[in-house]
Design a protein around this motif. Structure first.
Motif, PDB file in Angstrom:
ATOM      1  N   THR A   1       0.849  -1.191   0.000  1.00  0.00           N
ATOM      2  CA  THR A   1       0.000   0.000   0.000  1.00  0.00           C
ATOM      3  C   THR A   1       0.884   1.241   0.000  1.00  0.00           C
ATOM      4  N   HIS A   2       0.586   2.167  -0.918  1.00  0.00           N
ATOM      5  CA  HIS A   2       1.332   3.419  -1.071  1.00  0.00           C
ATOM      6  C   HIS A   2       0.396   4.586  -0.766  1.00  0.00           C
ATOM      7  N   ALA A   3       0.949   5.657  -0.236  1.00  0.00           N
ATOM      8  CA  ALA A   3       0.150   6.832   0.108  1.00  0.00           C
ATOM      9  C   ALA A   3       0.502   8.025  -0.762  1.00  0.00           C
ATOM     10  N   VAL A   4      -0.532   8.727  -1.212  1.00  0.00           N
ATOM     11  CA  VAL A   4      -0.367  10.001  -1.894  1.00  0.00           C
ATOM     12  C   VAL A   4      -1.181  11.010  -1.103  1.00  0.00           C
ATOM     13  N   ARG A   5      -0.514  12.072  -0.677  1.00  0.00           N
ATOM     14  CA  ARG A   5      -1.165  13.130   0.095  1.00  0.00           C
ATOM     15  C   ARG A   5      -1.573  14.248  -0.860  1.00  0.00           C
ATOM     16  N   ILE A   6      -2.776  14.754  -0.677  1.00  0.00           N
ATOM     17  CA  ILE A   6      -3.234  15.912  -1.445  1.00  0.00           C
ATOM     18  C   ILE A   6      -3.187  17.090  -0.483  1.00  0.00           C
TER      19      ILE A   6
ATOM     20  N   ASN B   1      -6.968  13.444   1.096  1.00  0.00           N
ATOM     21  CA  ASN B   1      -7.086  14.892   0.939  1.00  0.00           C
ATOM     22  C   ASN B   1      -6.808  15.583   2.266  1.00  0.00           C
ATOM     23  N   LYS B   2      -5.661  16.229   2.370  1.00  0.00           N
ATOM     24  CA  LYS B   2      -5.279  16.985   3.567  1.00  0.00           C
ATOM     25  C   LYS B   2      -5.430  18.483   3.331  1.00  0.00           C
ATOM     26  N   ASP B   3      -6.084  18.851   2.232  1.00  0.00           N
ATOM     27  CA  ASP B   3      -6.332  20.248   1.899  1.00  0.00           C
ATOM     28  C   ASP B   3      -7.669  20.686   2.496  1.00  0.00           C
ATOM     29  N   PHE B   4      -7.953  21.971   2.423  1.00  0.00           N
ATOM     30  CA  PHE B   4      -9.216  22.490   2.948  1.00  0.00           C
ATOM     31  C   PHE B   4     -10.307  22.534   1.878  1.00  0.00           C
ATOM     32  N   LEU B   5      -9.947  22.196   0.625  1.00  0.00           N
ATOM     33  CA  LEU B   5     -10.890  22.162  -0.494  1.00  0.00           C
ATOM     34  C   LEU B   5     -11.123  20.715  -0.932  1.00  0.00           C
ATOM     35  N   PRO B   6     -12.255  20.415  -1.554  1.00  0.00           N
ATOM     36  CA  PRO B   6     -12.424  19.076  -2.135  1.00  0.00           C
ATOM     37  C   PRO B   6     -11.536  18.926  -3.363  1.00  0.00           C
ATOM     38  N   HIS B   7     -11.115  17.700  -3.640  1.00  0.00           N
ATOM     39  CA  HIS B   7     -10.288  17.384  -4.805  1.00  0.00           C
ATOM     40  C   HIS B   7     -10.747  16.049  -5.377  1.00  0.00           C
ATOM     41  N   SER B   8     -10.213  15.707  -6.547  1.00  0.00           N
ATOM     42  CA  SER B   8     -10.496  14.403  -7.144  1.00  0.00           C
ATOM     43  C   SER B   8      -9.211  13.807  -7.696  1.00  0.00           C
ATOM     44  N   VAL B   9      -9.287  12.520  -7.986  1.00  0.00           N
ATOM     45  CA  VAL B   9      -8.236  11.822  -8.722  1.00  0.00           C
ATOM     46  C   VAL B   9      -8.923  11.353 -10.000  1.00  0.00           C
TER      47      VAL B   9
ATOM     48  N   GLU C   1     -11.857   7.397 -11.757  1.00  0.00           N
ATOM     49  CA  GLU C   1     -12.471   8.590 -11.159  1.00  0.00           C
ATOM     50  C   GLU C   1     -12.784   8.317  -9.695  1.00  0.00           C
ATOM     51  N   SER C   2     -12.217   9.144  -8.827  1.00  0.00           N
ATOM     52  CA  SER C   2     -12.439   8.986  -7.389  1.00  0.00           C
ATOM     53  C   SER C   2     -13.748   9.609  -6.923  1.00  0.00           C
ATOM     54  N   GLY C   3     -14.277  10.529  -7.732  1.00  0.00           N
ATOM     55  CA  GLY C   3     -15.365  11.354  -7.210  1.00  0.00           C
ATOM     56  C   GLY C   3     -14.742  12.465  -6.382  1.00  0.00           C
ATOM     57  N   ASP C   4     -15.559  13.350  -5.852  1.00  0.00           N
ATOM     58  CA  ASP C   4     -15.038  14.455  -5.041  1.00  0.00           C
ATOM     59  C   ASP C   4     -14.635  13.944  -3.667  1.00  0.00           C
ATOM     60  N   LEU C   5     -13.370  14.236  -3.292  1.00  0.00           N
ATOM     61  CA  LEU C   5     -12.865  13.858  -1.971  1.00  0.00           C
ATOM     62  C   LEU C   5     -12.903  15.081  -1.063  1.00  0.00           C
ATOM     63  N   ALA C   6     -13.771  15.051  -0.084  1.00  0.00           N
ATOM     64  CA  ALA C   6     -13.851  16.138   0.887  1.00  0.00           C
ATOM     65  C   ALA C   6     -12.571  16.152   1.729  1.00  0.00           C
ATOM     66  N   PRO C   7     -12.295  17.250   2.423  1.00  0.00           N
ATOM     67  CA  PRO C   7     -11.130  17.285   3.299  1.00  0.00           C
ATOM     68  C   PRO C   7     -11.127  16.101   4.272  1.00  0.00           C
TER      69      PRO C   7
ATOM     70  N   LEU D   1     -11.447  19.100 -10.368  1.00  0.00           N
ATOM     71  CA  LEU D   1     -11.908  20.384  -9.852  1.00  0.00           C
ATOM     72  C   LEU D   1     -10.852  21.481  -9.992  1.00  0.00           C
ATOM     73  N   HIS D   2      -9.579  21.080 -10.055  1.00  0.00           N
ATOM     74  CA  HIS D   2      -8.451  22.018 -10.155  1.00  0.00           C
ATOM     75  C   HIS D   2      -7.442  21.408 -11.138  1.00  0.00           C
ATOM     76  N   PRO D   3      -7.682  21.531 -12.450  1.00  0.00           N
ATOM     77  CA  PRO D   3      -6.862  20.841 -13.455  1.00  0.00           C
ATOM     78  C   PRO D   3      -5.383  21.182 -13.460  1.00  0.00           C
ATOM     79  N   VAL D   4      -4.962  22.229 -12.748  1.00  0.00           N
ATOM     80  CA  VAL D   4      -3.526  22.513 -12.666  1.00  0.00           C
ATOM     81  C   VAL D   4      -2.814  21.491 -11.787  1.00  0.00           C
ATOM     82  N   MET D   5      -3.568  20.749 -10.989  1.00  0.00           N
ATOM     83  CA  MET D   5      -2.993  19.709 -10.132  1.00  0.00           C
ATOM     84  C   MET D   5      -2.824  18.443 -10.977  1.00  0.00           C
TER      85      MET D   5
END
Length: 106
Positions: free
Chosen positions: A26-31, A53-61, A69-75, A95-99
């Motif tokens: 198992t590998h971890a990726v932090r947002i 997701n360790k950010d204050f905004l929702p994100h997706s993978v 598609e992960s769907g929206d990941l809440a904080p 939600l933030h295509p620059v990521m």
């Protein structure tokens, strides 16, 4: 009776060992900070990747080409993915295509 119990223990241990190796690592990726950390991750087929997701905004993978598609990941929420197909899987936050990130399955 003791021989039978010993055989059961040996068989159970063998099954447990086989199951443990079959599940992979198992590998971890932090947002965080509007980034995937690490941005590039190399794994083996059968490994699990957990994005948290360790950010204050929702994100997706989102990997459109791979139909992932992960769907929206809440904080503070996570999403798990088992890597099966070898190759590179570029992904973004829908939600933030620059990521951007890349999962490499070797």
């Amino acid at each position: 009776m003791k021989l039978r119990a010993s055989l059961v223990l040996v068989c159970a241990a063998a099954l447990f060992a086989a199951g443990a190796s079959a599940t992979g690592t198992t590998h971890a990726v932090r947002i965080e900070g509007m980034k995937f950390i690490p941005e590039r991750l190399e794994v083996a087929p059968g490994d699990t990747v957990v994005w948290t997701n360790k950010d204050f905004l929702p994100h997706s993978v989102t990997a459109s080409e791979a139909r992932v598609e992960s769907g929206d990941l809440a904080p503070n929420k996570s999403w798990r993915f088992i890597a099966r197909k070898k190759g590179e899987m570029p992904y973004i936050c829908r939600l933030h295509p620059v990521m951007k990130g890349v999962l490499v399955v070797k």
